[in-house]
Design a protein around this motif. Structure first.
Motif, mmCIF file in Angstrom:
data_model
loop_
_atom_site.group_PDB
_atom_site.id
_atom_site.type_symbol
_atom_site.label_atom_id
_atom_site.label_comp_id
_atom_site.label_asym_id
_atom_site.label_seq_id
_atom_site.Cartn_x
_atom_site.Cartn_y
_atom_site.Cartn_z
ATOM 1 N N CYS A 181 1.079 -1.143 -0.088
ATOM 2 C CA CYS A 181 0.428 -0.362 0.135
ATOM 3 C C CYS A 181 0.807 1.091 -0.477
ATOM 4 O O CYS A 181 0.366 2.671 -0.142
ATOM 5 C CB CYS A 181 -0.801 -0.401 1.386
ATOM 6 S SG CYS A 181 -1.873 -1.024 0.833
ATOM 7 N N GLY A 182 1.938 1.034 1.116
ATOM 8 C CA GLY A 182 2.806 2.473 0.480
ATOM 9 C C GLY A 182 3.549 2.323 -0.568
ATOM 10 O O GLY A 182 3.703 3.920 -1.228
ATOM 11 N N GLU A 183 3.584 1.541 -1.691
ATOM 12 C CA GLU A 183 4.303 2.128 -2.753
ATOM 13 C C GLU A 183 3.221 2.555 -4.263
ATOM 14 O O GLU A 183 3.276 3.307 -4.494
ATOM 15 C CB GLU A 183 5.123 0.167 -3.442
ATOM 16 C CG GLU A 183 5.822 0.168 -2.744
ATOM 17 C CD GLU A 183 7.707 0.527 -2.905
ATOM 18 O OE1 GLU A 183 7.440 1.445 -4.367
ATOM 19 O OE2 GLU A 183 7.667 0.948 -2.060
ATOM 20 N N ARG A 211 -9.782 0.960 -9.569
ATOM 21 C CA ARG A 211 -8.774 0.090 -8.998
ATOM 22 C C ARG A 211 -8.044 0.107 -8.215
ATOM 23 O O ARG A 211 -7.967 -0.961 -7.014
ATOM 24 C CB ARG A 211 -8.273 -0.012 -10.487
ATOM 25 C CG ARG A 211 -8.532 -0.882 -11.586
ATOM 26 C CD ARG A 211 -8.099 -1.253 -13.184
ATOM 27 N NE ARG A 211 -8.570 -1.486 -14.122
ATOM 28 C CZ ARG A 211 -8.503 -1.075 -15.111
ATOM 29 N NH1 ARG A 211 -7.764 0.103 -15.387
ATOM 30 N NH2 ARG A 211 -9.393 -1.501 -15.925
ATOM 31 N N ALA A 212 -6.843 1.420 -7.625
ATOM 32 C CA ALA A 212 -6.272 1.122 -6.561
ATOM 33 C C ALA A 212 -6.984 1.417 -5.826
ATOM 34 O O ALA A 212 -7.066 0.631 -4.315
ATOM 35 C CB ALA A 212 -5.238 2.650 -7.164
ATOM 36 N N ILE A 269 -10.725 -11.513 -0.757
ATOM 37 C CA ILE A 269 -9.342 -12.200 -0.584
ATOM 38 C C ILE A 269 -8.287 -11.621 -1.564
ATOM 39 O O ILE A 269 -8.979 -10.914 -2.774
ATOM 40 C CB ILE A 269 -9.646 -13.256 -1.050
ATOM 41 C CG1 ILE A 269 -10.041 -14.211 -0.062
ATOM 42 C CG2 ILE A 269 -7.737 -14.175 -1.010
ATOM 43 C CD1 ILE A 269 -9.912 -15.890 -0.577
ATOM 44 N N VAL A 270 -7.411 -10.638 -0.493
ATOM 45 C CA VAL A 270 -6.174 -9.519 -1.961
ATOM 46 C C VAL A 270 -4.916 -10.404 -1.515
ATOM 47 O O VAL A 270 -4.214 -11.345 -0.414
ATOM 48 C CB VAL A 270 -5.591 -8.554 -0.650
ATOM 49 C CG1 VAL A 270 -4.788 -7.207 -1.182
ATOM 50 C CG2 VAL A 270 -7.391 -7.599 -1.070
ATOM 51 N N PHE A 280 -1.604 -6.652 -6.197
ATOM 52 C CA PHE A 280 -0.693 -5.271 -6.056
ATOM 53 C C PHE A 280 -0.017 -5.334 -7.444
ATOM 54 O O PHE A 280 0.606 -3.914 -7.498
ATOM 55 C CB PHE A 280 0.185 -5.165 -4.844
ATOM 56 C CG PHE A 280 -0.856 -4.698 -3.551
ATOM 57 C CD1 PHE A 280 -1.460 -3.617 -2.876
ATOM 58 C CD2 PHE A 280 -1.786 -5.846 -2.998
ATOM 59 C CE1 PHE A 280 -1.622 -2.943 -2.383
ATOM 60 C CE2 PHE A 280 -2.391 -5.201 -1.657
ATOM 61 C CZ PHE A 280 -2.781 -3.900 -1.459
ATOM 62 N N ARG A 281 0.918 -6.013 -7.748
ATOM 63 C CA ARG A 281 2.206 -5.949 -9.161
ATOM 64 C C ARG A 281 1.280 -5.800 -9.907
ATOM 65 O O ARG A 281 1.090 -5.165 -10.680
ATOM 66 C CB ARG A 281 2.225 -7.591 -9.184
ATOM 67 C CG ARG A 281 3.378 -8.110 -7.743
ATOM 68 C CD ARG A 281 4.029 -9.011 -8.608
ATOM 69 N NE ARG A 281 3.469 -10.443 -8.789
ATOM 70 C CZ ARG A 281 3.612 -11.331 -7.341
ATOM 71 N NH1 ARG A 281 4.209 -10.812 -6.263
ATOM 72 N NH2 ARG A 281 2.857 -12.540 -7.676
ATOM 73 N N LYS A 282 -0.334 -5.918 -10.261
ATOM 74 C CA LYS A 282 -0.933 -5.716 -11.583
ATOM 75 C C LYS A 282 -1.356 -4.154 -11.488
ATOM 76 O O LYS A 282 -0.982 -3.647 -12.570
ATOM 77 C CB LYS A 282 -2.209 -6.706 -11.520
ATOM 78 C CG LYS A 282 -3.742 -6.823 -12.806
ATOM 79 C CD LYS A 282 -4.442 -7.634 -12.653
ATOM 80 C CE LYS A 282 -5.110 -7.320 -13.914
ATOM 81 N NZ LYS A 282 -6.659 -8.196 -14.099
#
Length: 610
Positions: A38-40, A83-84, A103-104, A109-111
């Motif tokens: 989330c920080g990225e 999306r974010a 479910i995450v 996050f890479r996508k």
């Protein structure tokens, strides 16, 4: 829905992704899991937020903004920010049931990171467009256009024409013109809004190089009726006409070519050009080395007022001022407005006189081509050409020139005569027997028919004479002889056109059909006409039609009997079967001819085709 989005102000478009970015930051602060990821996301979104605010400042401060790529990029950025928000909000602590459902994974996050990286690349490219002094926007490939690199180039060049310095705008217009030579690129340029900035560059730039670059690109685009209609709808016609009448010769050449191209592909554009009075400057440029074209408004070539006309204007001005007549005053204000530009026009004329002969020739060729395309199928434009004394100019150029200029002038005459054939008012006004212009045109047409061995020129000249058939009196037999001679031309197309032209003299619709039919026979037209019946299908058809007219209107001629025309008509079954519309005409001609002659098989009887 799409049109409503397009109508929104660009600042309103930009406010939405900025608001989304703030929501993403708030969602990151509330996240309980995947905090590193989330920080990225927050770093990427912060950069996007700053870039969006920079774009807002640039769009509000710029005089002209090319909004098309801005809206496309902002729309894509907004989708990725949405999306974010959706993904980051799933990282907030909830009850066990919600955690099982939402479910995450790290893959999510890479996508998302890849999508935000693409938006960062798009925003960098967008900012690069606004940095017009950089001049390198067209080299960068934004991710949004990765599947179609041409799109990014077109966006960059159009943006440069909108917002760049003059030199950058010229370079971008030339680059866009180079891309416009490809059919697919033409469509993209138009769809992405390339026409309005090109017209603006053409209108506002004092630089001939800028006008040339814009005109060249528009020329490449204008080879399709839909694209020409778009140029017209963007009010391009008055801009083009204005530049044509007041620019350097090399620019005028390009503008005349653009007029010709637009008139060729869009009949409605011909009317728009006519309303903007494009024909007058074209005829003037075509005859600028002569003194043939007089100004119909002022009564003098140079545009200067005679002493008498100035006195008359002053009287009218006094009357209008004393009576308060605003409407009557305005035309004279226009006269003075036009005369205020006479010095500049004089300078342009001197510049033209000093140009190289090949440049002068090219200008005349393009102006004649434009007149040809404007006159094609248009009675009103043909009338306008004749009203500017254009006929006399065209006749003189046909007489003394060769090559493309002669051909274009002749084809213009052919279109004017074709319009006159079906419009009695134009025919009476432009082709009166005692008209010097009409006489000059006919003289040159007959010269081309008799003296040249060029089928293209001969056919155009023959068609023109045929179109004027109803203007010639019975005593004007000098036009019949050359046409009869061409019935025996080795070229089948020339011979066929001669037969078609003579039909217009001998047909029943022509008031002097009997006199003309006798003249055709007196010029020994029957024998070569009989030979046409042994030619190809089209030649046989036109020959048979003319033969029928001669039989109907000069049936008692010995020449018809000696040539056994009745026998030929009786044996015309095959041609009649191939062209059933001829059946009635052949039947009438055969029955009429049988009153005077007898065939080799049947004697003094009426013939009927079953």
């Amino acid at each position: 829905m799409a049109s409503a989005i397009e109508e929104k102000r660009i600042e309103d478009e930009l406010s939405y992704p900025i608001l989304l970015a703030e929501r993403v930051r708030a969602a990151v602060d509330d996240a309980d899991s995947f905090k590193t990821e989330c920080g990225e996301v927050k770093k990427q979104v912060d950069w996007l937020s700053q870039s969006l605010r920079t774009v807002v400042r640039l769009t509000t401060s710029a005089q002209s903004v090319y909004e098309r790529p801005v809206r496309r990029v902002i729309s894509e950025v907004s989708k990725n920010l949405e999306r974010a928000i959706t993904l980051v909000r799933k990282c907030k602590r909830r009850n066990i049931f919600r955690r099982v459902v939402n479910i995450v994974s790290a893959a999510d996050f890479r996508k998302l990171s890849n999508l935000l990286d693409a938006s960062v690349g798009d925003m960098r490219w967008l900012l690069n467009i606004f940095e017009t002094e950089n001049g390198g926007a067209g080299i960068v490939l934004p991710p949004i256009a990765s599947n179609d690199p041409i799109l990014s180039w077109i966006w960059s060049y159009i943006a440069m024409i909108h917002m760049g310095s003059l030199s950058d705008r010229i370079e971008a217009a030339n680059a866009l013109a180079s891309l416009a030579t490809d059919h697919r690129n033409k469509k993209i340029i138009v769809e992405e809004g390339g026409v309005p900035p090109l017209l603006k560059l053409l209108k506002e730039a004092a630089s001939p190089e800028a006008q040339m670059a814009a005109a060249t690109c528009l020329y490449y685009l204008a080879n399709d009726q839909e694209r020409v209609s778009l140029i017209v709808s963007e009010l391009g016609v008055p801009i083009i006409v204005n530049v044509l009448g007041d620019s350097m010769m090399k620019v005028q050449i390009q503008m005349a070519s653009l007029v010709a191209r637009m008139a060729e592909y869009d009949p409605l554009a011909r009317d728009d050009f006519a309303r903007e009075n494009v024909i007058r400057p074209l005829v003037t440029l075509l005859s600028f080395e002569d003194t043939l074209v007089e100004d119909d408004h002022h009564g003098a070539n140079s545009g200067k007022q005679s002493i008498h006309s100035i006195v008359q204007i002053n009287k009218q001005l006094e009357k209008s001022s004393s009576s308060g007549g605003v409407k009557s005053y305005r035309p004279y204000m226009n006269l003075y407005s036009e005369s205020s530009t006479s010095s500049r026009s004089g300078q342009n004329r001197r510049d033209r006189e000093n140009e190289k002969p090949e440049m002068k020739a090219k200008l005349k060729i393009t102006c004649a081509l434009a007149l040809w395309m404007l006159a094609r199928g248009s009675v009103s434009n043909s009338r306008r050409i004749t009203e500017t004394k254009g006929l006399l100019c065209l006749a003189k150029l046909v007489e003394k020139e060769e090559g493309d200029l002669q051909l274009n002038c002749l084809m213009t005459i052919m279109e004017i005569t074709a319009a006159a054939e079906f419009n009695a008012d134009l025919r009476r006004a432009a082709f009166k027997t005692n008209s010097p212009a009409a006489k000059a045109v006919v003289d040159q047409l007959l010269r081309l028919i008799k003296d040249l061995d060029d089928p293209t020129l001969q056919i155009a000249a023959i068609k023109s004479i045929g179109s004027l058939a109803r203007t010639f009196p019975a005593r004007e037999t000098r036009v019949i002889g050359p046409l009869v001679d061409q019935l025996g031309n080795r070229n089948a197309e020339v011979a066929t056109e001669a037969a078609v032209a003579l039909q217009k003299f001998a047909c029943s619709e022509n008031f002097l059909c009997m006199e003309h039919s006798k003249a055709i026979i007196e010029f020994n037209g029957v024998r070569p006409l009989m030979r046409l019946l042994r030619g190809n299908d089209q030649t046989q058809l036109q020959g048979l039609v003319l033969l029928c007219y001669l039989a109907l209107h000069a049936g008692n001629s010995e020449a018809l009997e000696q040539a056994r025309v009745l026998t030929a008509l009786e044996g015309a079954d095959r041609t009649v079967v191939a062209h059933p519309e001829l059946k009635e005409l052949v039947l009438k001609a055969t029955n009429h001819l049988a009153l005077y002659h007898q065939s080799g098989v049947h004697s003094q009887r009426h013939v009927s085709f079953g």
